[in-house]
Design an enzyme around this catalytic site. Structure first.
Site, PDB file in Angstrom:
ATOM      1  N   ASP A 128      -2.191  10.207   3.803  1.00  0.00           N
ATOM      2  CA  ASP A 128      -3.614   9.894   3.916  1.00  0.00           C
ATOM      3  C   ASP A 128      -4.306  10.974   4.748  1.00  0.00           C
ATOM      4  O   ASP A 128      -4.305  10.922   5.975  1.00  0.00           O
ATOM      5  CB  ASP A 128      -3.790   8.502   4.561  1.00  0.00           C
ATOM      6  CG  ASP A 128      -5.254   8.082   4.617  1.00  0.00           C
ATOM      7  OD1 ASP A 128      -6.099   8.790   4.034  1.00  0.00           O
ATOM      8  OD2 ASP A 128      -5.540   7.032   5.235  1.00  0.00           O
ATOM      9  N   ASP A 167     -11.863   7.530   3.474  1.00  0.00           N
ATOM     10  CA  ASP A 167     -10.686   7.210   4.296  1.00  0.00           C
ATOM     11  C   ASP A 167     -10.351   5.716   4.239  1.00  0.00           C
ATOM     12  O   ASP A 167      -9.284   5.299   4.686  1.00  0.00           O
ATOM     13  CB  ASP A 167     -10.938   7.657   5.740  1.00  0.00           C
ATOM     14  CG  ASP A 167      -9.659   7.793   6.546  1.00  0.00           C
ATOM     15  OD1 ASP A 167      -8.568   7.694   5.944  1.00  0.00           O
ATOM     16  OD2 ASP A 167      -9.750   8.000   7.770  1.00  0.00           O
ATOM     17  N   LYS A 197       0.855  -1.202   0.000  1.00  0.00           N
ATOM     18  CA  LYS A 197       0.000   0.000   0.000  1.00  0.00           C
ATOM     19  C   LYS A 197       0.885   1.245   0.000  1.00  0.00           C
ATOM     20  O   LYS A 197       1.611   1.500   0.957  1.00  0.00           O
ATOM     21  CB  LYS A 197      -0.925  -0.001   1.230  1.00  0.00           C
ATOM     22  CG  LYS A 197      -1.683   1.322   1.424  1.00  0.00           C
ATOM     23  CD  LYS A 197      -2.647   1.279   2.622  1.00  0.00           C
ATOM     24  CE  LYS A 197      -3.194   2.676   2.938  1.00  0.00           C
ATOM     25  NZ  LYS A 197      -4.102   2.677   4.107  1.00  0.00           N
ATOM     26  N   ARG A 257      -7.680  -0.196   0.726  1.00  0.00           N
ATOM     27  CA  ARG A 257      -8.246  -1.390   0.089  1.00  0.00           C
ATOM     28  C   ARG A 257      -8.621  -1.111  -1.362  1.00  0.00           C
ATOM     29  O   ARG A 257      -8.636  -2.013  -2.192  1.00  0.00           O
ATOM     30  CB  ARG A 257      -9.445  -1.890   0.914  1.00  0.00           C
ATOM     31  CG  ARG A 257     -10.591  -0.930   0.959  1.00  0.00           C
ATOM     32  CD  ARG A 257     -11.565  -1.234   2.100  1.00  0.00           C
ATOM     33  NE  ARG A 257     -11.037  -0.831   3.402  1.00  0.00           N
ATOM     34  CZ  ARG A 257     -11.656  -1.051   4.560  1.00  0.00           C
ATOM     35  NH1 ARG A 257     -12.815  -1.682   4.586  1.00  0.00           N
ATOM     36  NH2 ARG A 257     -11.117  -0.654   5.697  1.00  0.00           N
ATOM     37  N   LYS A 310      -9.673  13.058   7.985  1.00  0.00           N
ATOM     38  CA  LYS A 310      -9.272  12.585   9.308  1.00  0.00           C
ATOM     39  C   LYS A 310      -9.182  13.755  10.282  1.00  0.00           C
ATOM     40  O   LYS A 310      -8.803  14.853   9.880  1.00  0.00           O
ATOM     41  CB  LYS A 310      -7.867  11.963   9.224  1.00  0.00           C
ATOM     42  CG  LYS A 310      -7.804  10.596   8.611  1.00  0.00           C
ATOM     43  CD  LYS A 310      -6.390  10.050   8.691  1.00  0.00           C
ATOM     44  CE  LYS A 310      -6.271   8.685   8.031  1.00  0.00           C
ATOM     45  NZ  LYS A 310      -7.072   7.644   8.684  1.00  0.00           N
ATOM     46  N   ASP A 364       1.708   6.194   5.679  1.00  0.00           N
ATOM     47  CA  ASP A 364       0.689   5.321   5.107  1.00  0.00           C
ATOM     48  C   ASP A 364       1.172   4.627   3.824  1.00  0.00           C
ATOM     49  O   ASP A 364       0.420   3.879   3.208  1.00  0.00           O
ATOM     50  CB  ASP A 364      -0.606   6.109   4.870  1.00  0.00           C
ATOM     51  CG  ASP A 364      -1.850   5.244   5.002  1.00  0.00           C
ATOM     52  OD1 ASP A 364      -1.760   4.178   5.648  1.00  0.00           O
ATOM     53  OD2 ASP A 364      -2.891   5.619   4.451  1.00  0.00           O
ATOM     54  N   GLU A 400      -9.259   4.071   1.834  1.00  0.00           N
ATOM     55  CA  GLU A 400      -8.699   4.172   0.491  1.00  0.00           C
ATOM     56  C   GLU A 400      -7.683   3.066   0.187  1.00  0.00           C
ATOM     57  O   GLU A 400      -7.467   2.734  -0.968  1.00  0.00           O
ATOM     58  CB  GLU A 400      -8.049   5.546   0.290  1.00  0.00           C
ATOM     59  CG  GLU A 400      -6.613   5.694   0.835  1.00  0.00           C
ATOM     60  CD  GLU A 400      -6.482   5.494   2.337  1.00  0.00           C
ATOM     61  OE1 GLU A 400      -7.486   5.651   3.045  1.00  0.00           O
ATOM     62  OE2 GLU A 400      -5.378   5.162   2.801  1.00  0.00           O
TER      63      GLU A 400
HETATM   64  N1  BES Z   1      -4.273   4.460   6.894  1.00  0.00           N
HETATM   65  C1  BES Z   1      -5.467   4.248   7.615  1.00  0.00           C
HETATM   66  C2  BES Z   1      -5.353   3.173   8.684  1.00  0.00           C
HETATM   67  C3  BES Z   1      -4.404   3.406   9.819  1.00  0.00           C
HETATM   68  C4  BES Z   1      -4.689   4.338  10.796  1.00  0.00           C
HETATM   69  C5  BES Z   1      -3.294   2.609   9.945  1.00  0.00           C
HETATM   70  C6  BES Z   1      -3.836   4.501  11.844  1.00  0.00           C
HETATM   71  C7  BES Z   1      -2.431   2.759  10.994  1.00  0.00           C
HETATM   72  C8  BES Z   1      -2.705   3.720  11.965  1.00  0.00           C
HETATM   73  C9  BES Z   1      -6.589   3.797   6.686  1.00  0.00           C
HETATM   74  O1  BES Z   1      -6.551   4.293   5.403  1.00  0.00           O
HETATM   75  C10 BES Z   1      -7.871   4.212   7.307  1.00  0.00           C
HETATM   76  O2  BES Z   1      -8.067   5.381   7.465  1.00  0.00           O
HETATM   77  N2  BES Z   1      -8.690   3.242   7.670  1.00  0.00           N
HETATM   78  C11 BES Z   1      -9.931   3.500   8.298  1.00  0.00           C
HETATM   79  C12 BES Z   1     -10.940   2.596   7.644  1.00  0.00           C
HETATM   80  C13 BES Z   1     -12.381   2.919   7.979  1.00  0.00           C
HETATM   81  C14 BES Z   1     -12.780   4.258   7.367  1.00  0.00           C
HETATM   82  C15 BES Z   1     -13.238   1.812   7.442  1.00  0.00           C
HETATM   83  C16 BES Z   1      -9.799   3.156   9.780  1.00  0.00           C
HETATM   84  O3  BES Z   1      -9.091   2.203  10.123  1.00  0.00           O
HETATM   85  O4  BES Z   1     -10.401   3.848  10.580  1.00  0.00           O
HETATM   86 ZN    ZN Z   2      -4.674   4.815   4.671  1.00  0.00          ZN
HETATM   87 ZN    ZN Z   3      -7.533   6.197   5.173  1.00  0.00          ZN
END
Ligand code: BES
Ligand code: ZN
Ligand code: ZN
Length: 455
Positions: free
Chosen positions: A226, A303, A221, A307, A233, A244, A305
């Site tokens: 992000d 957010d 990834k 996947r 966020k 990220d 993104e």
């Molecule tokens: N990059 C983040 C996940 C992340 C956050 C990894 C903090 C490590 C530390 C990812 O893109 C994300 O924002 N995921 C969301 C998904 C949700 C919107 C379904 C999450 O985990 O809250």
């Molecule tokens: Zn992310």
């Molecule tokens: Zn994200």
């Protein structure tokens, strides 16, 4: 300059290892002078302890380090900065992981800092061992440097340049599809996530090795920053999001190690690289994207993104039916709730591979822990307007539903997915605070078991 010195350099101070359980016998065998010295220094050979020992004339002559005989990163993980700058030579009985720990502990990210302080350097006399240890440390350091670099200096174009450079150095071919060309090729999901950024999205595709060898494909990834997109966020969550692209950094580090150690595989590395930014043309909640695989995805939350960009890369990867497909991604906060920041969550379609990876992680002091691809949770990915939704409305099992989303794009290919922190939130011996190549050594050691060593 590497912290592993050339063995032809002279004047190195020997370092010997004293396992804690052998301390009393070892102490009793020393001269009265040395015993007095040990006593006054409080040296008990505990893990992390070290002491200078005098020769017969009382001059400092060598260093003894304690430990508990474990094969871990911590054994020598602080030594490079605790010893005075200079040259040291490791006794022959140090474990490989401990030597790697010396190198990983010596790492500092200095790109933006003016500093003159230099770590102690270590001579490893066994040439093959030195080469292995150096390659592992260099692969992890590459990943750490990329993760630690601010997004302004590591947007998708710069990440692509890094892969091109690494590939050119090691005899790989690298192809990069950038910007609107992604649409021509059908990578609509990568394009949608990255199109709002000034630095255009791209898909980086590196190949190396004998085409007749088993095909191993790594995917990482590469979200260079992000912001969360339109579902922005909060400041606290955005603060760390330069990391990220940690999955991409780990996959590239691992690819470098596979190439320098010449594993008998046909390697492919795929990195979808984007900045998840906002502008007038940003993708939106409620949009539906037709992915490269043809599956349609309703965007619930911009957010989620990671996947999205991964699904096009995975769908491309399985077209050539690799023997094994592995991805690394800083995919969900939920994986951090499940296993914390210091263990990578692992998902695998093969029980045998998962068990071997777990064992390899434990042996290499690079912990991974399996979570289930629990099929009934797929219901949470249902959309009323498209084949699938990118973010479920349920707050539960977020790491699992993210993994199940990815699984839809991996067909019948054997697949392993790592949802990783890629970052040390605190300093520990051998693991300085900052970017970390979590899972890299666990996977590399497993791949050596699976495919054998140098071709
Ligand atoms: N990059 C983040 C996940 C992340 C956050 C990894 C903090 C490590 C530390 C990812 O893109 C994300 O924002 N995921 C969301 C998904 C949700 C919107 C379904 C999450 O985990 O809250
Ligand atoms: Zn992310
Ligand atoms: Zn994200």
């Amino acid at each position: 300059m590497t912290v592993f010195a050339d063995p032809t350099e002279t004047g190195a101070t020997p370092i010997e290892q004293v396992p804690a359980d052998q301390f009393p016998a070892w102490r009793d065998a020393q001269s009265a002078l040395v015993q007095a010295w040990l006593e006054k220094n409080g040296f008990k050979a505990r893990a992390g302890q070290f002491v200078w020992l005098p020769d017969a004339s009382g001059a400092p002559q060598h260093v003894a380090v304690g430990g508990n005989g474990r094969n871990d990163l911590a054994a020598l993980g602080e030594l490079a900065w605790k010893l005075p700058e200079g040259l040291y030579a490791a006794a022959a009985d140090f474990a490989e992981t401990a030597l790697i720990g010396f190198g990983l502990g010596a790492y500092r990210f200095t790109r933006y800092k003016n500093t003159d302080r230099k770590p102690a350097r270590l001579v490893i006399r066994d040439a093959a061992l030195r080469q292995r240890v150096e390659s592992v440390v260099s692969a992890c350091s590459l990943a750490r440097d990329l993760i630690n670099t601010g997004a302004d200096d590591l947007l998708p174009s710069a990440l692509a340049a890094e892969v091109l450079q690494t590939g050119a150095r090691l005899g790989a071919t690298v192809d990069v599809v950038t910007g609107d060309a992604l649409l021509t090729k059908g990578y609509r999901t990568i394009h949608a996530v990255g199109r709002a950024a000034d630095d255009p999205p791209c898909l980086i595709d590196l190949r190396w090795g004998n085409p007749a060898s088993p095909r191993l494909t790594l995917v990482g990834k590469g979200v260079c920053f992000d912001s969360g997109g339109l579902d922005l966020k909060p400041a606290s969550g955005m603060r760390s999001m330069k990391k990220d692209m940690g999955g991409a950094a780990i996959a590239l580090g691992l690819a470098q190690l596979i190439m320098t150690q010449r594993l008998p595989v046909r390697l492919r590395l795929l990195i979808p690289a984007v900045e998840n930014a906002i502008s007038g043309n940003a993708y939106r909640p409620g949009d539906v994207i037709r992915t490269y695989a043809g599956t349609t995805v309703e965007i619930d939350n911009t957010d989620a993104e990671g996947r999205l960009i991964l699904c096009d890369a995975l769908a491309l990867a399985i077209e050539e039916t690799p023997d094994l497909l592995i991805d690394f991604a800083t995919l969900t906060g939920a994986a951090r709730s499940a296993v914390g920041a210091e263990i990578s969550a692992m998902f695998a379609t093969s029980d045998k591979t998962a068990e071997a990876l777990y064992a390899s992680g434990a042996k290499s002091d690079d912990p991974v822990w399996r979570l289930p691809l629990h099929a009934p949770y797929e219901d949470m990915l249902r959309s009323s307007v498209a084949d699938v939704v990118n973010s479920p409305s349920s707050p539960y099992g977020g790491a699992i539903t993210a993994a199940l989303f990815l699984k839809k794009f991996t067909g019948s290919t054997e697949w392993v997915h790592f949802d990783t922190m890629a970052y040390n939130t605190r300093s520990r011996p051998g693991r300085p605070e900052g970017g970390e190549a979590m899972g890299l050594r666990a996977v590399f050691n497993y791949l050596q078991e699976r495919y054998g060593t140098a071709a």
